[in-house]
Design a protein around this motif. Structure first.
Motif, PDB file in Angstrom:
ATOM      1  N   ARG A  13       0.828  -1.206   0.000  1.00 55.52           N
ATOM      2  CA  ARG A  13       0.000   0.000   0.000  1.00 55.52           C
ATOM      3  C   ARG A  13       0.861   1.254   0.000  1.00 55.52           C
ATOM      4  O   ARG A  13       0.544   2.241  -0.665  1.00 55.52           O
ATOM      5  N   MET A  14       1.973   1.215   0.747  1.00 53.18           N
ATOM      6  CA  MET A  14       2.868   2.373   0.741  1.00 53.18           C
ATOM      7  C   MET A  14       3.510   2.544  -0.637  1.00 53.18           C
ATOM      8  O   MET A  14       3.597   3.657  -1.166  1.00 53.18           O
ATOM      9  N   LEU A  28       0.964   3.861  -3.195  1.00 57.99           N
ATOM     10  CA  LEU A  28       0.641   5.270  -2.961  1.00 57.99           C
ATOM     11  C   LEU A  28       1.783   6.170  -3.428  1.00 57.99           C
ATOM     12  O   LEU A  28       1.552   7.240  -3.997  1.00 57.99           O
ATOM     13  N   SER A  29       3.022   5.712  -3.201  1.00 63.37           N
ATOM     14  CA  SER A  29       4.161   6.503  -3.681  1.00 63.37           C
ATOM     15  C   SER A  29       4.186   6.512  -5.203  1.00 63.37           C
ATOM     16  O   SER A  29       4.472   7.535  -5.819  1.00 63.37           O
ATOM     17  N   LEU A  47       1.811   6.414  -7.216  1.00 60.33           N
ATOM     18  CA  LEU A  47       0.803   7.321  -7.767  1.00 60.33           C
ATOM     19  C   LEU A  47       1.246   8.773  -7.670  1.00 60.33           C
ATOM     20  O   LEU A  47       0.688   9.643  -8.329  1.00 60.33           O
ATOM     21  N   SER A  48       2.225   9.056  -6.814  1.00 56.09           N
ATOM     22  CA  SER A  48       2.680  10.434  -6.646  1.00 56.09           C
ATOM     23  C   SER A  48       3.882  10.751  -7.526  1.00 56.09           C
ATOM     24  O   SER A  48       4.300  11.898  -7.602  1.00 56.09           O
ATOM     25  N   LEU A  49       4.429   9.710  -8.153  1.00 50.44           N
ATOM     26  CA  LEU A  49       5.673   9.878  -8.903  1.00 50.44           C
ATOM     27  C   LEU A  49       5.368  10.337 -10.327  1.00 50.44           C
ATOM     28  O   LEU A  49       4.688   9.636 -11.058  1.00 50.44           O
ATOM     29  N   PRO A  50       5.868  11.523 -10.750  1.00 46.37           N
ATOM     30  CA  PRO A  50       5.661  11.890 -12.147  1.00 46.37           C
ATOM     31  C   PRO A  50       6.475  10.949 -13.037  1.00 46.37           C
ATOM     32  O   PRO A  50       7.648  10.704 -12.736  1.00 46.37           O
ATOM     33  N   TRP A  89       9.879  12.077 -14.300  1.00 42.55           N
ATOM     34  CA  TRP A  89      10.948  12.116 -13.306  1.00 42.55           C
ATOM     35  C   TRP A  89      11.454  10.695 -13.040  1.00 42.55           C
ATOM     36  O   TRP A  89      12.652  10.452 -12.950  1.00 42.55           O
ATOM     37  N   ARG A 117      -4.291  -1.441  -6.243  1.00 42.04           N
ATOM     38  CA  ARG A 117      -5.236  -0.900  -5.253  1.00 42.04           C
ATOM     39  C   ARG A 117      -6.659  -1.359  -5.535  1.00 42.04           C
ATOM     40  O   ARG A 117      -7.392  -1.748  -4.628  1.00 42.04           O
ATOM     41  N   ARG A 151      -7.129  -5.154  -4.990  1.00 43.54           N
ATOM     42  CA  ARG A 151      -7.185  -5.437  -3.555  1.00 43.54           C
ATOM     43  C   ARG A 151      -8.588  -5.183  -3.009  1.00 43.54           C
ATOM     44  O   ARG A 151      -9.177  -6.066  -2.376  1.00 43.54           O
ATOM     45  N   SER A 152      -9.127  -3.992  -3.269  1.00 42.15           N
ATOM     46  CA  SER A 152     -10.428  -3.674  -2.663  1.00 42.15           C
ATOM     47  C   SER A 152     -11.533  -4.528  -3.275  1.00 42.15           C
ATOM     48  O   SER A 152     -12.452  -4.960  -2.575  1.00 42.15           O
TER      49      SER A 152
END
Lengths: 315, 320
Positions: free
Chosen positions: A135-136, A139-140, A142-145, A148, A198, A201-202
């Motif tokens: 999950r961590m 989530l990371s 999804l934040s990574l462009p 980059w 994600r 999982r749900s």
């Protein structure tokens, strides 16, 4: 089923036609056209020359005529003329298609191969170490462009292997090409697979609580069979929806990553064409991406019926 | 896939001029049910922080970026725009903790001032998208008929374009400027917001409290704005927060491609395009720090968005 297909197909063309009007209008609210850009570099504007260029490119005609000319041409297979290269647009677009398609297919492959099994794993170990770590990570991700992430991969390759794995015009053989494309495909797929993890999982968590799963366990089915045969089959519909969205929006992600990795595909070409205000190319490419979206949505709706026999498209 | 209706309980008009339709009432009741001390703000805050620790971290990150953006001149003494060829491509040092770029500009100040650009675009685009998305969604759902039909078709068309492609086309059409970048990022946001508001409006329209308001002789406009709109706030807040992270990412991508915020505004995305492939070899700090800033900002809004969704919109939960 037949009536449904007809209705969907009509709607599909209405949407694409509408999008074409939006794109056409957008390209025309730009202050200045390609003739202005040509003169911008030379520093002065020769009105006579400019009028001549505009006449040559058909920019002096009324907007409606320009639009019908474009769509009429498309229907006849005429994609217009690239201002930039002074060649037919089709001979600029078609050679760039294979590499983008390969990249897209590889991206989807990575998305599915990593996304679904990891999502299942996360669900069956709910709140365990594996689950929380995943999950961590997702989530990371999804934040990574993606651009980059691509640059970081390039940096890593430079410092560890001493080479930049950038696409050269002629890869040496199919394996070399596959290796070169895998890196950018993985970078783009990283984000999509995080989304799939994600959702899987749900979706799995909802299904795993149902009675028939307990029944399957009581019958003595192995955990593997329960997870993949009984549970995943019923959890797969929302996953297909998301995969469809990701697939249809792939070109958006590829635009950026093709620029980073210097891949001569449709995405990087779109960026160049926008910079040069090369209308025929931009219009056709954006319309092409809209077409890809509606076709993918159509396929996804058909897939629902394949994966869930209860869904029938009839009235 | 139509989104589920809002979870906030609508209130029946109590006869006063401004009936209480805000979801805050039911929200506090729900918190109290979960065991929170709703009588003091501090009690509620402590309860929420315990229940959603990751959301707290997200909120802290977002607040940190807002703080940095607002107080940028007090955080760094260097001008982000002043060039100094003598220290071009300088490695991180005591004088410039993140190094300098090819024009000798201090990267730390540029990253700090970049927060201003990034947040201005993200909040601006989200506000604009929410404003027009709500208007379109309310009109479409409440008025129905041909208004609904035409707006729905228009939204289908907008949705047929990938976010980044639509933003690129918009940005190219409007030309490079801060405001135009905000508009270009706001337009792709319209469909999802309009859809959710429309779906909520459709179900709320049939509620008894709307009928009651109508019976009292309220104008349709007033019913839509005072009774329907407040009841769609919860999903709206969730969507808007989740959209902040996307807006930051799209701005960075646009600027990276050279279609975003123009000079002189320092933009994280453009810093990366200036420093692209060749600096990967020679000046890695130019690649690392702006990218870290983007990732951290988006990470913060994602954490906050997840927690808000769990809190305000239990039916849209993705995790249990």
């Amino acid at each position: 089923m037949g009536a449904y297909l007809v209705r969907r197909t009509v709607l599909l063309f209405v949407t694409v036609l509408g999008v074409s009007i939006i794109i056409f209008s957008l390209m025309r609210i730009v202050p200045g056209n390609v003739a202005d850009i040509l003169f911008e570099s030379s520093g002065y504007i020769d009105q006579e020359q400019k009028a001549k260029i505009e006449a040559e490119l058909g920019l002096d005609k009324p907007l409606v005529q320009q639009y019908t000319g474009w769509i009429g041409g498309l229907l006849k297979g005429d994609f217009g003329f690239s201002y930039m290269s002074e060649r037919p647009a089709i001979s600029e677009i078609v050679p760039r298609m294979p590499v983008t398609f390969k990249l897209g297919a590889l991206t989807l492959f990575f998305t599915i191969v990593f996304g679904i099994p990891l999502g299942v794993w996360s669900a069956v170990r709910q709140n365990g170490i594996v689950d929380n770590t995943l999950r961590m990570i997702t989530l990371s991700a999804l934040s990574l462009p993606s651009f980059w992430c691509g640059l970081l991969v390039l940096m890593f390759a430079v410092h560890v292997f001493g080479v930049i794995p950038i696409y050269s015009n002629e890869p040496r053989g199919i394996w070399h090409e596959l290796a070169l494309l895998s890196i950018p495909a993985f970078v783009v797929g990283f984000r999509s697979s995080a989304l799939i993890v994600r959702l899987t999982r749900s979706s799995m968590l909802e299904v795993l609580r149902q009675d028939y799963i307990r029944t399957a366990r009581a019958k003595g089915a192995s955990e593997q069979t329960i997870h993949y045969h009984h549970a995943l089959k019923n959890a797969v519909l929302p996953i297909i929806t998301l995969l469809g969205i990701e697939a249809s929006h792939l070109l958006g992600g590829l635009v950026v990553i093709e620029t980073v990795f210097n891949i001569p595909g449709l995405g990087r070409y779109l960026v160049e064409a926008i910079r040069w205000r090369d209308y025929p190319i931009v219009q056709n490419l954006v319309l092409f991406s809209a077409f890809a979206v509606v076709i993918t949505n159509f396929i996804v709706d058909m897939l629902y019926a394949v994966f869930d026999p209860r869904i029938k498209y009839s009235e | 896939m139509s989104p589920p209706p809002s979870d906030s309980t609508p209130h029946i008009s109590n006869g006063s001029d401004a009936p209480d339709t805000s979801p805050a009432g039911s929200f506090e009741a729900e918190l109290a049910k979960a065991g929170a001390n709703v009588r003091s703000r501090r009690g509620m805050a402590v309860f929420l922080a315990r229940r959603y620790p990751l959301g707290g971290v997200g909120l802290a990150i977002v607040l940190l970026f807002i703080f940095v953006a607002v107080f940028a001149p007090y955080i760094t003494s260097h001008d982000p725009l002043s060039t100094n060829p003598a220290i071009s491509l300088g490695a991180p040092s005591a004088a410039s903790p993140m190094g300098t770029d090819f024009m000798g500009r201090d990267l730390f100040s540029r990253v700090v001032y970049g927060a201003r650009t990034s947040l201005a675009v993200a909040f601006g685009a989200t506000l604009l998208g929410v404003l027009f998305g709500v208007l379109i969604g309310l009109a479409s759902g409440y008025l129905g008929g041909w208004v609904d039909l035409t707006t729905q078709r228009f939204i289908d068309m907008l949705q047929a374009l990938p976010t980044l492609i639509l933003a690129m086309a918009m940005a190219a059409a409007l030309g490079p400027s801060l405001v135009n970048t905000i508009i270009a990022i706001a337009i792709p946001k319209l469909p999802s917001i309009a859809r959710v508001i429309r779906a909520n409006t459709l179900s709320l329209r049939e509620m008894p409290f709307v009928e009651a308001a109508r019976a009292m002789g309220m104008s349709e406009m007033r019913i839509a704005l005072r009774h329907i709109l407040p009841n769609t706030l919860a999903p709206l807040i969730v969507l808007a927060t989740a959209g902040l992270g996307t807006a930051i990412l799209v701005e960075a991508s646009l600027s990276f491609l050279g279609l975003g915020v123009p000079e002189p505004h320092p933009s994280w995305g453009r810093m990366l395009s200036e420093s692209a492939a060749e600096y990967v070899r020679t000046a890695p700090w130019l690649v690392i720090f702006p990218g870290l800033a983007i990732t951290l900002a988006v990470f913060g809004t994602n954490l906050l968005g997840d927690a808000l969704r769990d809190l305000l919109d239990p039916r849209q939960r993705t995790s249990n």
